[in-house]
Design a protein around this motif. Structure first.
Motif, PDB file in Angstrom:
ATOM      1  N   GLU A   1       0.879  -1.168   0.000  1.00  0.00           N
ATOM      2  CA  GLU A   1       0.000   0.000   0.000  1.00  0.00           C
ATOM      3  C   GLU A   1       0.917   1.219   0.000  1.00  0.00           C
ATOM      4  O   GLU A   1       1.915   1.236   0.732  1.00  0.00           O
ATOM      5  CB  GLU A   1      -0.903   0.009   1.234  1.00  0.00           C
ATOM      6  CG  GLU A   1      -1.844   1.187   1.295  1.00  0.00           C
ATOM      7  CD  GLU A   1      -2.882   1.080   2.411  1.00  0.00           C
ATOM      8  OE1 GLU A   1      -3.561   2.097   2.671  1.00  0.00           O
ATOM      9  OE2 GLU A   1      -3.029  -0.002   3.021  1.00  0.00           O
ATOM     10  N   ILE A   2       0.610   2.205  -0.815  1.00  0.00           N
ATOM     11  CA  ILE A   2       1.483   3.379  -0.928  1.00  0.00           C
ATOM     12  C   ILE A   2       0.653   4.649  -0.772  1.00  0.00           C
ATOM     13  O   ILE A   2      -0.404   4.796  -1.383  1.00  0.00           O
ATOM     14  CB  ILE A   2       2.229   3.407  -2.280  1.00  0.00           C
ATOM     15  CG1 ILE A   2       3.056   2.133  -2.462  1.00  0.00           C
ATOM     16  CG2 ILE A   2       3.114   4.655  -2.377  1.00  0.00           C
ATOM     17  CD1 ILE A   2       3.744   1.995  -3.813  1.00  0.00           C
ATOM     18  N   LYS A   3       1.166   5.543   0.052  1.00  0.00           N
ATOM     19  CA  LYS A   3       0.543   6.847   0.316  1.00  0.00           C
ATOM     20  C   LYS A   3       1.546   7.923  -0.041  1.00  0.00           C
ATOM     21  O   LYS A   3       2.703   7.837   0.346  1.00  0.00           O
ATOM     22  CB  LYS A   3       0.195   6.916   1.802  1.00  0.00           C
ATOM     23  CG  LYS A   3      -0.471   8.186   2.248  1.00  0.00           C
ATOM     24  CD  LYS A   3      -0.811   8.076   3.724  1.00  0.00           C
ATOM     25  CE  LYS A   3      -1.508   9.287   4.283  1.00  0.00           C
ATOM     26  NZ  LYS A   3      -1.792  10.387   3.443  1.00  0.00           N
ATOM     27  N   VAL A   4       1.128   8.933  -0.820  1.00  0.00           N
ATOM     28  CA  VAL A   4       2.033   9.993  -1.229  1.00  0.00           C
ATOM     29  C   VAL A   4       1.444  11.370  -0.962  1.00  0.00           C
ATOM     30  O   VAL A   4       0.224  11.534  -0.860  1.00  0.00           O
ATOM     31  CB  VAL A   4       2.436   9.889  -2.724  1.00  0.00           C
ATOM     32  CG1 VAL A   4       3.105   8.557  -3.032  1.00  0.00           C
ATOM     33  CG2 VAL A   4       1.255  10.136  -3.644  1.00  0.00           C
ATOM     34  N   VAL A   5       2.342  12.340  -0.873  1.00  0.00           N
ATOM     35  CA  VAL A   5       1.990  13.752  -0.815  1.00  0.00           C
ATOM     36  C   VAL A   5       2.728  14.417  -1.968  1.00  0.00           C
ATOM     37  O   VAL A   5       3.945  14.224  -2.122  1.00  0.00           O
ATOM     38  CB  VAL A   5       2.404  14.399   0.520  1.00  0.00           C
ATOM     39  CG1 VAL A   5       2.078  15.891   0.528  1.00  0.00           C
ATOM     40  CG2 VAL A   5       1.757  13.681   1.702  1.00  0.00           C
ATOM     41  N   ALA A   6       2.003  15.182  -2.782  1.00  0.00           N
ATOM     42  CA  ALA A   6       2.617  15.837  -3.939  1.00  0.00           C
ATOM     43  C   ALA A   6       2.270  17.314  -3.942  1.00  0.00           C
ATOM     44  O   ALA A   6       1.189  17.724  -3.513  1.00  0.00           O
ATOM     45  CB  ALA A   6       2.113  15.198  -5.242  1.00  0.00           C
ATOM     46  N   ALA A   7       3.215  18.099  -4.440  1.00  0.00           N
ATOM     47  CA  ALA A   7       2.953  19.516  -4.658  1.00  0.00           C
ATOM     48  C   ALA A   7       2.137  19.662  -5.933  1.00  0.00           C
ATOM     49  O   ALA A   7       2.361  18.939  -6.912  1.00  0.00           O
ATOM     50  CB  ALA A   7       4.269  20.286  -4.782  1.00  0.00           C
ATOM     51  N   LEU A   8       1.181  20.554  -5.915  1.00  0.00           N
ATOM     52  CA  LEU A   8       0.414  20.820  -7.122  1.00  0.00           C
ATOM     53  C   LEU A   8       1.289  21.590  -8.103  1.00  0.00           C
ATOM     54  O   LEU A   8       2.171  22.346  -7.705  1.00  0.00           O
ATOM     55  CB  LEU A   8      -0.850  21.608  -6.794  1.00  0.00           C
ATOM     56  CG  LEU A   8      -1.853  20.877  -5.911  1.00  0.00           C
ATOM     57  CD1 LEU A   8      -3.018  21.781  -5.584  1.00  0.00           C
ATOM     58  CD2 LEU A   8      -2.343  19.603  -6.581  1.00  0.00           C
ATOM     59  N   SER A   9       1.038  21.385  -9.373  1.00  0.00           N
ATOM     60  CA  SER A   9       1.781  22.122 -10.393  1.00  0.00           C
ATOM     61  C   SER A   9       1.376  23.587 -10.332  1.00  0.00           C
ATOM     62  O   SER A   9       0.220  23.906 -10.101  1.00  0.00           O
ATOM     63  CB  SER A   9       1.481  21.558 -11.786  1.00  0.00           C
ATOM     64  OG  SER A   9       1.948  20.239 -11.879  1.00  0.00           O
ATOM     65  N   GLN A  10       2.351  24.433 -10.537  1.00  0.00           N
ATOM     66  CA  GLN A  10       2.069  25.867 -10.557  1.00  0.00           C
ATOM     67  C   GLN A  10       1.924  26.316 -12.004  1.00  0.00           C
ATOM     68  O   GLN A  10       2.828  26.178 -12.793  1.00  0.00           O
ATOM     69  CB  GLN A  10       3.196  26.631  -9.874  1.00  0.00           C
ATOM     70  CG  GLN A  10       3.318  26.260  -8.411  1.00  0.00           C
ATOM     71  CD  GLN A  10       4.483  26.959  -7.735  1.00  0.00           C
ATOM     72  OE1 GLN A  10       5.194  27.712  -8.327  1.00  0.00           O
ATOM     73  NE2 GLN A  10       4.649  26.667  -6.460  1.00  0.00           N
ATOM     74  N   ASN A  11       0.752  26.798 -12.336  1.00  0.00           N
ATOM     75  CA  ASN A  11       0.466  27.197 -13.717  1.00  0.00           C
ATOM     76  C   ASN A  11       0.854  28.637 -13.969  1.00  0.00           C
ATOM     77  O   ASN A  11       0.797  29.489 -13.241  1.00  0.00           O
ATOM     78  CB  ASN A  11      -1.020  26.985 -14.042  1.00  0.00           C
ATOM     79  CG  ASN A  11      -1.383  25.514 -13.938  1.00  0.00           C
ATOM     80  OD1 ASN A  11      -0.571  24.662 -14.207  1.00  0.00           O
ATOM     81  ND2 ASN A  11      -2.599  25.233 -13.542  1.00  0.00           N
TER      82      ASN A  11
END
Length: 117
Positions: free
Chosen positions: A107-117
């Motif tokens: 099982e994998i849990k991640v946190v990602a930064a949103l892309s900046q447009n």
């Protein structure tokens, strides 16, 4: 502002807050597969969830990997190493845990930064 992605009664698939996307633990759909194939399946699901919000694996800042058996560590890493964005490896922890379904190896849990447009 807090945005919930695919909210359910018990949990949301992801929550967006403060420019970060917190993904719930993703589990394999191919429960009869080995640890490498299950990991590949989970990583594909993560790719899809991140893409649905305009971001991708190169923007993952943190990952937690739960293995039902640490004996699968190398098999999981085979899939992880082939998938992780070169030069963008996130902070990561891998632990052994009893998973909710005995057929799940990972099982994998991640946190990602949103892309900046």
């Amino acid at each position: 502002m807090i945005q919930r992605i695919l909210p359910g009664k018990r949990y949301s698939e992801a929550v967006i807050a403060q420019g970060l996307m917190f993904c719930s633990g993703m589990v394999p759909e191919n429960t009869d597969a080995d640890a490498t194939a299950q990991t590949q399946n989970v990583l594909q699901q993560i790719d899809q969830l991140l893409a649905s919000q305009g971001t991708d694996k190169s923007r993952i800042v943190d990952a937690t990997i739960y293995l039902a058996d640490m004996a699968d560590y190398n098999a999981m890493n085979e899939a992880w190493d082939a998938w992780v964005a070169e030069g963008h490896a996130p902070a990561r922890a891998t632990v052994e845990a009893r998973l909710a379904d005995p057929h799940w190896k990972v099982e994998i849990k991640v946190v990602a930064a949103l892309s900046q447009n």
